[in-house]
Design an enzyme around this catalytic site. Sequence first.
Site, mmCIF file in Angstrom:
data_model
loop_
_atom_site.group_PDB
_atom_site.id
_atom_site.type_symbol
_atom_site.label_atom_id
_atom_site.label_comp_id
_atom_site.label_asym_id
_atom_site.label_seq_id
_atom_site.Cartn_x
_atom_site.Cartn_y
_atom_site.Cartn_z
ATOM 1 C CG ASP A 68 11.641 -8.748 84.979
ATOM 2 O OD1 ASP A 68 12.641 -8.765 84.555
ATOM 3 O OD2 ASP A 68 10.768 -8.411 84.050
ATOM 4 C CE LYS A 105 24.382 -15.075 77.071
ATOM 5 N NZ LYS A 105 25.352 -15.996 77.778
ATOM 6 C CB SER A 122 26.819 -20.429 82.138
ATOM 7 O OG SER A 122 26.243 -20.983 83.336
ATOM 8 C CG ASP A 145 25.587 -16.007 81.667
ATOM 9 O OD1 ASP A 145 25.524 -15.524 79.954
ATOM 10 O OD2 ASP A 145 25.707 -17.202 81.440
ATOM 11 C CB ALA A 197 17.310 -20.342 86.233
ATOM 12 N N GLY A 224 21.858 -21.773 87.247
ATOM 13 C CA GLY A 224 22.662 -21.420 88.564
ATOM 14 C C GLY A 224 24.161 -21.728 88.776
#
Length: 324
Positions: free
Chosen positions: A232, A277, A166, A248, A193, A195
């Site tokens: 969260d 997405k 990513s 993302d 994550a 990262g």
Amino acid sequence: MNGMLHIGQPAFEPFLAKEAGSSVERGPGWVLSEKSITDLCFAHLSLVRPVELKGETVNAMAGALADYFLQSSREERYETVWPLCFEAAGVEGLNKRAKSVEDAFREKTSRMARVMKLAEKGRPPLGPSHGLFVYFTDFGRAFAARDAWGGGQRRMADDAQAPSRSFLKVEEAYAVLREAPKEGETVVDLGAAPGGWSYSAARRGARVLAIDNGPLKGGALGNPLISARPEDAFKFIPAERADWLFCDMIEDPQRVFDLLRHWVEERWCGKFIVNLKYGRHDPLPLIREVLSGKGGVAPLCSVLRVRHLFHDREELTVVGILKD
């Protein structure tokens, strides 16, 4: 012909055709349209008023291209660098043919040595460009244009320390936005994550607050510019306004867009890069909603672009800058 030849990623031309409207013909990674529309999400490069050229051999095609270029540039003066772009559809061996024609074309235009020395190979940057743009749809058929519109997408170089693939997406998104985090700026990375996006910002000297219950990895783990907070992402409220919002996450795109809209309405960030997405769903309604002046984020942004990046799969990348 009038209209445009739009070039995108192979397998995504059905969406490109729907965006372009009134498509005349399409193939793997390209759509020929009667309409002149720029700034499309799925178009990486759009040739303006393309001319169809044919040649069964490398020499014949190079000759046709040389004639077209010489004739169309007869009244032009070349004082600065100009783009020379040869590309090909997703057909086996076609890239090699395009390269051979390009080499032969350079030989046939050798009497324009001063002009050709100013030619810069490769896809042009975001926005309008004037040069020579050639796209092969088959071995004996190509389209050429002197003007093109670049969407900003391009292949990026990887980094061995990047925690995930990513990383390439956010690096590419900077070119679409024409902005990137810099030293001293702050970034909130929601769903950070492992990262990849946090690492990209920190690599440029920005301070990053990485929000995710999952662990960071690679160059993001232990990075002194990255502070990890196990929370969260949808419930996180920043203590102060950030220069950048990154997001993302593998989540429902509507939920992520609603999160972006909330951040924009609250003015919790100045700039943003967010990935949506869409999976197997039609992305066109989602694009329209993002860009809509009613219920979208467009009225609050001075810059807003939606792109299907070179490194995107079944997803869209939204970049923007809020109005002062």
